[in-house]
Design an enzyme around this catalytic site. Structure first.
Site, short mmCIF file in Angstrom:
data_model
loop_
_atom_site.label_atom_id
_atom_site.label_comp_id
_atom_site.label_asym_id
_atom_site.label_seq_id
_atom_site.Cartn_x
_atom_site.Cartn_y
_atom_site.Cartn_z
N PRO A 1 0.83 -1.21 0.00
CA PRO A 1 0.00 0.00 0.00
C PRO A 1 0.86 1.25 0.00
O PRO A 1 1.96 1.27 0.57
CB PRO A 1 -0.81 -0.12 1.29
N GLU A 2 0.37 2.31 -0.63
CA GLU A 2 1.09 3.57 -0.69
C GLU A 2 0.53 4.53 0.35
O GLU A 2 -0.37 4.19 1.11
CB GLU A 2 1.04 4.11 -2.11
N LYS B 1 4.66 5.24 4.86
CA LYS B 1 4.00 3.93 4.89
C LYS B 1 3.93 3.36 6.31
O LYS B 1 3.78 2.14 6.49
CB LYS B 1 4.74 2.97 3.95
N ARG C 1 11.58 -2.70 -8.32
CA ARG C 1 10.16 -2.73 -8.69
C ARG C 1 10.03 -2.48 -10.19
O ARG C 1 10.91 -1.89 -10.81
CB ARG C 1 9.37 -1.66 -7.92
#
Length: 309
Positions: A2-3, A51, A293
């Site tokens: 999640p961001e 985060k 990523r």
């Protein structure tokens, strides 16, 4: 993972559900060993930075949660459900769990980018919260939380999800760095809260090559990225859905007076759209690994050009 929008959303929701109330807690899995430090105490505040979540139950009693890649919350109303799976932490309000189940439910979302914004569960109806699979779930002292804050960059959403952090520290790091802007935006010590989706989409909206060294990015472009991050991330706090495309760029909206809610295929410009045509220029969107990523970009709209102003 999640961001920042998701983390700030949880902070708002959980304070709306439990803020100012005595919270009961347990760790059915047995891996959360600090439960006695928070069980039966009043929740004073829920903080979000980047985060990271911090639930304040008093001095040196800050429950720190980092969801990581696998962590997620499940929420519900009515009585506590039967313990299932690897349940790391459970929090509830004793009065609320004695009430009947309210309409609606909370469902787990493994892929945040795929959320369609449906089935939103009213925070005021939440009686209990379950946490599974976090990277960290432990109680911090105030000093340990302060050290965490010191190593993180400014957060576009600020301390309350409405902005306010000064980006000067982030800009200074970027403008001195030879690393690519695509790498720097994913570095939480530079800017806290931006993850893979917002990295790809903010760079596209700025028409900026992800491979341009930070030192060569015009400062006015950095400011434009920062200024766009707040409203985009704030919008993503509403229902967990991240939408970054402008109505006029969506194929289904062209020629229409009023744009419809974008479907999954039109929510993003480049993120996970590799092999598909760019909405703006028609060039095939590409994918490459960067900072561990997958990076997505349009080689035409984001051609590497321009120097620092």
């Amino acid at each position: 993972m999640p961001e920042g929008n998701e983390i700030h959303r949880w902070a708002e929701r959980h304070f709306a559900a439990f803020g100012g109330k005595v919270v009961r807690a347990d760790g059915p899995q047995g891996r959360f060993t600090d439960v006695d430090a928070i069980d039966g105490r009043k929740l004073l505040r829920v903080m979000a930075v980047g985060k990271h979540l911090g639930y304040v139950f008093g001095k040196d009693r800050i429950l720190h949660i980092h969801l990581g890649l696998q962590g997620d919350f499940t929420e519900g109303s009515g009585p506590l459900p039967e313990v299932r799976g690897a349940l790391r932490l459970r929090m509830w309000n004793e009065a609320a769990v004695k009430k009947p189940v309210a309409p609606g439910e909370s469902k787990r979302h493994a892929w945040y980018a795929d959320d369609d914004g449906s089935n939103d569960f009213d925070a005021k109806r939440v009686a209990w919260v379950e946490l599974r699979g976090p990277m960290d779930c432990s109680v911090y002292t105030n000093a340990k939380w302060d050290k965490l804050r010191e190593r993180l960059g400014p957060d576009p959403l600020g301390v309350d999800g409405k902005g306010g952090d000064d980006p000067a520290k982030a800009f200074a790091k970027i403008l001195k760095s030879r690393k690519s802007i695509g790498e720097l935006l994913m570095d939480q010590s530079v800017i806290a809260g931006i993850g893979n989706i917002y990295r790809a989409e903010l760079l596209f909206r700025a028409r900026l090559s992800p491979f341009l060294p930070g030192k060569d990015v015009p400062e006015k472009t950095l400011k434009a990225i920062w200024d766009e991050a707040l409203p985009l991330m704030r919008a993503g706090m509403v229902d967990r859905r991240i939408v970054t495309t402008k109505p006029e760029d969506r194929p289904s909206s062209k020629g229409k007076k009023k744009a419809a809610r974008p479907d999954k295929e039109e929510a993003h410009y480049v993120y996970r759209r590799n092999g598909k045509p760019c909405f703006v220029c028609g060039t095939t969107v590409l994918k490459r690994e960067m900072a561990a990523r997958n990076l997505f970009w349009c080689p035409t709209c984001q051609a590497e050009e321009g120097k620092k102003s």
